[in-house]
Design a protein around this motif. Structure first.
Motif, short mmCIF file in Angstrom:
data_model
loop_
_atom_site.label_atom_id
_atom_site.label_comp_id
_atom_site.label_asym_id
_atom_site.label_seq_id
_atom_site.Cartn_x
_atom_site.Cartn_y
_atom_site.Cartn_z
N ALA A 24 0.81 -1.22 0.00
CA ALA A 24 0.00 0.00 0.00
C ALA A 24 0.85 1.27 0.00
O ALA A 24 0.32 2.36 -0.15
CB ALA A 24 -0.92 0.01 1.22
N GLU A 25 2.14 1.15 0.19
CA GLU A 25 3.00 2.33 0.18
C GLU A 25 4.29 1.99 -0.54
O GLU A 25 4.60 0.84 -0.80
CB GLU A 25 3.29 2.79 1.61
CG GLU A 25 3.86 1.72 2.51
CD GLU A 25 3.95 2.19 3.95
OE1 GLU A 25 4.97 1.89 4.58
OE2 GLU A 25 3.02 2.85 4.42
N GLY A 26 5.03 3.04 -0.88
CA GLY A 26 6.30 2.85 -1.57
C GLY A 26 6.36 3.68 -2.83
O GLY A 26 5.69 4.70 -2.97
N LEU A 27 7.16 3.23 -3.77
CA LEU A 27 7.35 3.91 -5.05
C LEU A 27 6.88 2.98 -6.15
O LEU A 27 7.26 1.81 -6.18
CB LEU A 27 8.82 4.27 -5.24
CG LEU A 27 9.15 5.01 -6.53
CD1 LEU A 27 10.18 6.09 -6.27
CD2 LEU A 27 9.63 4.08 -7.62
N GLN A 60 15.06 -5.75 -4.53
CA GLN A 60 14.45 -4.44 -4.34
C GLN A 60 13.02 -4.39 -4.89
O GLN A 60 12.23 -3.54 -4.49
CB GLN A 60 15.30 -3.34 -4.99
CG GLN A 60 16.60 -3.07 -4.29
CD GLN A 60 17.72 -4.02 -4.74
OE1 GLN A 60 17.51 -5.00 -5.43
NE2 GLN A 60 18.94 -3.70 -4.32
N ILE A 61 12.67 -5.29 -5.81
CA ILE A 61 11.32 -5.33 -6.36
C ILE A 61 10.41 -5.98 -5.33
O ILE A 61 10.54 -7.16 -5.02
CB ILE A 61 11.27 -6.12 -7.69
CG1 ILE A 61 12.18 -5.48 -8.74
CG2 ILE A 61 9.82 -6.20 -8.20
CD1 ILE A 61 12.34 -6.32 -10.01
N ASN A 89 11.26 2.48 -1.83
CA ASN A 89 11.54 3.92 -1.91
C ASN A 89 12.39 4.20 -3.15
O ASN A 89 12.72 3.28 -3.91
CB ASN A 89 12.25 4.39 -0.63
CG ASN A 89 13.47 3.55 -0.31
OD1 ASN A 89 14.20 3.10 -1.20
ND2 ASN A 89 13.69 3.30 0.98
N ALA A 90 12.74 5.46 -3.34
CA ALA A 90 13.53 5.86 -4.50
C ALA A 90 14.92 5.22 -4.49
O ALA A 90 15.46 4.89 -5.54
CB ALA A 90 13.64 7.38 -4.57
N LYS A 91 15.50 5.04 -3.32
CA LYS A 91 16.82 4.40 -3.22
C LYS A 91 16.77 2.98 -3.78
O LYS A 91 17.65 2.58 -4.55
CB LYS A 91 17.28 4.38 -1.76
CG LYS A 91 18.64 3.73 -1.56
CD LYS A 91 19.02 3.73 -0.07
CE LYS A 91 20.38 3.14 0.18
NZ LYS A 91 20.48 1.72 -0.02
N VAL A 118 8.17 5.46 -19.34
CA VAL A 118 8.44 5.08 -17.95
C VAL A 118 8.08 6.27 -17.08
O VAL A 118 8.55 7.38 -17.34
CB VAL A 118 9.91 4.69 -17.73
CG1 VAL A 118 10.15 4.33 -16.28
CG2 VAL A 118 10.32 3.55 -18.65
N VAL A 119 7.24 6.04 -16.08
CA VAL A 119 6.93 7.07 -15.10
C VAL A 119 6.99 6.43 -13.72
O VAL A 119 6.69 5.25 -13.55
CB VAL A 119 5.54 7.72 -15.32
CG1 VAL A 119 5.51 8.50 -16.63
CG2 VAL A 119 4.43 6.69 -15.29
N ASP A 120 7.44 7.21 -12.76
CA ASP A 120 7.52 6.75 -11.38
C ASP A 120 6.75 7.73 -10.51
O ASP A 120 6.68 8.92 -10.82
CB ASP A 120 8.97 6.72 -10.89
CG ASP A 120 9.83 5.71 -11.62
OD1 ASP A 120 9.29 4.87 -12.37
OD2 ASP A 120 11.06 5.75 -11.45
N TYR A 121 6.20 7.21 -9.42
CA TYR A 121 5.57 8.10 -8.46
C TYR A 121 5.63 7.47 -7.08
O TYR A 121 5.68 6.26 -6.93
CB TYR A 121 4.12 8.43 -8.84
CG TYR A 121 3.18 7.26 -8.85
CD1 TYR A 121 2.38 6.96 -7.74
CD2 TYR A 121 3.06 6.44 -9.98
CE1 TYR A 121 1.50 5.89 -7.75
CE2 TYR A 121 2.18 5.37 -9.98
CZ TYR A 121 1.41 5.09 -8.88
OH TYR A 121 0.53 4.04 -8.90
N ILE A 122 5.65 8.33 -6.09
CA ILE A 122 5.61 7.90 -4.69
C ILE A 122 4.15 7.93 -4.27
O ILE A 122 3.44 8.90 -4.51
CB ILE A 122 6.47 8.81 -3.80
CG1 ILE A 122 7.94 8.65 -4.22
CG2 ILE A 122 6.26 8.47 -2.32
CD1 ILE A 122 8.89 9.57 -3.51
N ILE A 123 3.73 6.88 -3.63
CA ILE A 123 2.35 6.77 -3.20
C ILE A 123 2.08 7.79 -2.10
O ILE A 123 2.79 7.85 -1.11
CB ILE A 123 2.04 5.34 -2.73
CG1 ILE A 123 2.34 4.38 -3.86
CG2 ILE A 123 0.61 5.22 -2.23
CD1 ILE A 123 2.56 2.97 -3.42
#
Length: 124
Positions: A24-27, A60-61, A89-91, A118-123
């Motif tokens: 439910a959280e993360g990147l 990391q996945i 996270n982004a790291k 490719v798009v990334d977002y933080i929840i």
């Protein structure tokens, strides 16, 4: 391969084919592919299997899912396959990007890809 930026408001409705529960959280790391007309179904299936298999080699996945674009809006720019990876996270994402298994995936399967987004977002 060139990168194409799509409007942030693009709607990608996915039929999830997930191998695990999505945190439910993360990147979120969202990848969309448009395949070359010459790409065979067997090649596309091999790419999907290899992409999902990266979880075994890249800790990391945290989650992986994919689906076929079925948006009726017509803003998909020909993208047919959408993949979503979740990182803590982004790291963790930044460790994934240069990972040898990720690089090998691109080297092996990149030849059938005509275009990608490719798009990334933080929840939030």
């Amino acid at each position: 391969m060139k990168k194409l930026l799509l409007p942030i408001t693009i709607a990608l409705i996915m039929t999830a084919c997930s191998s695990n529960t999505v945190p439910a959280e993360g990147l979120r790391h969202v990848v969309s592919f448009k395949f070359k007309p010459s790409a065979s179904q067997e090649q596309v299936n091999a790419l999907i299997q290899a992409f999902e298999g990266l979880q075994k080699d890249i800790p990391q996945i945290k989650a992986f899912e994919w689906g076929l674009n079925n948006s009726p809006e017509g803003f998909d720019k020909g993208m047919t396959h959408i993949f979503q990876l979740t990182f803590e996270n982004a790291k963790a994402r930044d460790e994934y990007l240069p990972h040898p298994a990720h690089k090998a995936f691109g080297d092996t399967h990149g030849g059938i890809i005509e275009d990608l987004v490719v798009v990334d977002y933080i929840i939030e």
